[in-house]
Design a protein around this motif. Sequence first.
Motif, PDB file in Angstrom:
ATOM      1  N   GLN A 104      68.406  -1.543 -39.358  1.00 10.20           N
ATOM      2  CA  GLN A 104      69.084  -0.253 -39.161  1.00 10.20           C
ATOM      3  C   GLN A 104      68.316   0.871 -39.855  1.00 10.20           C
ATOM      4  O   GLN A 104      68.433   2.036 -39.496  1.00 10.20           O
ATOM      5  CB  GLN A 104      70.518  -0.316 -39.697  1.00 10.20           C
ATOM      6  CG  GLN A 104      71.416  -1.224 -38.870  1.00 10.20           C
ATOM      7  CD  GLN A 104      72.889  -0.995 -39.168  1.00 10.20           C
ATOM      8  OE1 GLN A 104      73.447  -1.593 -40.069  1.00 10.20           O
ATOM      9  NE2 GLN A 104      73.522  -0.127 -38.406  1.00 10.20           N
ATOM     10  N   GLY A 140      74.324   4.217 -35.026  1.00 11.78           N
ATOM     11  CA  GLY A 140      74.439   3.112 -35.978  1.00 11.78           C
ATOM     12  C   GLY A 140      75.827   2.958 -36.579  1.00 11.78           C
ATOM     13  O   GLY A 140      76.179   1.902 -37.061  1.00 11.78           O
ATOM     14  N   GLU A 216      71.047   0.981 -34.636  1.00  7.31           N
ATOM     15  CA  GLU A 216      72.129   0.020 -34.418  1.00  7.31           C
ATOM     16  C   GLU A 216      71.705  -1.366 -34.875  1.00  7.31           C
ATOM     17  O   GLU A 216      70.541  -1.731 -34.761  1.00  7.31           O
ATOM     18  CB  GLU A 216      72.475  -0.023 -32.923  1.00  7.31           C
ATOM     19  CG  GLU A 216      73.890   0.387 -32.635  1.00  7.31           C
ATOM     20  CD  GLU A 216      74.102   0.642 -31.170  1.00  7.31           C
ATOM     21  OE1 GLU A 216      74.584  -0.272 -30.494  1.00  7.31           O
ATOM     22  OE2 GLU A 216      73.786   1.753 -30.693  1.00  7.31           O
TER      23      GLU A 216
END
Length: 368
Positions: A104, A140, A216
Amino acid sequence: MPARTDRKPIPDLTIVVPTFNERGNIRPLVDLLDAALNGLNWEVVFVDDDSPDGTAREVRAVGRERGDVRVLHRIGRRGLAGACIEGILSSVAPLVAVMDADLQHDETVLAEMVARFRDTPDLDLVIGSRNVEGGSSGTGLSAIRKWGSDVATALARKMLRITASDPMSGFFMVRRESFNAVVLGLQSQGFKILADMLSASRGGWKVAEVPYTFRERQHGDSKMDSAVTLEFLSLLLVRMTGGLVSIRFILFMMVGMTGLFVDLAILRLLLTQTDFAIAKSVSVLVAMTSNFTLNNALTYKDRTLRGRAFFRGLLSFYAVCAVGAVANIGVATAIYAVLPWWALAGFFGALVGALWNFVASALVTWKA
Ligand code: GDD
Ligand code: MN
């Protein structure tokens, strides 16, 4: 002995990556670091809390293929902040970065962070920020988590007097020597080591921020839960007391408050059915049981007792609380004898009882 000339150079940068059940992310992350840090002398240390999915085994496998991948395998321990602290302490490099394993955090920003340290020799910290021009939380975070993150950021900035734009970030690079100056004041329980570090530095650090976009998660699940929120609120209180108490102590006291509530509610309910002594005995027993269960899941979530250990722990908690109650009554009675003010005597009795319960249950019940 002649000096060896074939020594390996020490790394310029150690990247600390805390992991819990991240097996599928290890190789992809190492490959991404390879591509992003070409030309730099770096190493990565994964700090794994004995993940059941075999993350540590995977790191060792990669580490046998190349010398710059290490594992710090912790047994019987849990906790993100503590893992980061120990990983940083394990490094001899002048610069240490912390980033998540789950891809991430944007590894291409690391080179920019190193460049900042090169340009500004007295810099202490560079934060990967989602909240400066060019950075973002991208996709995210879910809407609710984005909101929670914004609230936490605002709270931390106000209550801890932090000026950085993203104190909740788990992505940063710190000068190893600067870290040494604050490490003794840090809380190893909790999720937010950056906010804690910024607060411990008391505004004395020179800090830079570089933007990045939060990506993500690809494999595995987030370990963020509601306990993390409570730990963060406790961290704010810890900092407001100047580090006098620990996150664990504050969580224990919060649970204690709920116990008081349970005790009184049950007492009120049972008084309509039976006489006071019985009603009060039952309410105390229920409150002790709920206190134990909550402390076991929350205050001691890094060493939760399960199965048989749960019941053994519960019995020892009853015993600890029984002694605490005697101390409570003894202290209150003694104070009341010299100073007949019920609220004061009652309060100090309860305080001593609670302190006893905290210390004794830590030693006996959870063996901390
Ligand atoms: N060793 C260890 N022990 N590692 C842990 C633990 C633990 O108890 N809990 C989580 N981790 C590791 C995860 O495996 C992952 O590599 C990293 O810490 C972050 O955990 P996530 O569960 O992915 O957290 P998140 O994505 O919800 O939040 C992260 O990003 C936020 C934004 O930067 C964290 O870094 C937050 O602190 C940060 O605010
Ligand atoms: Mn994550």
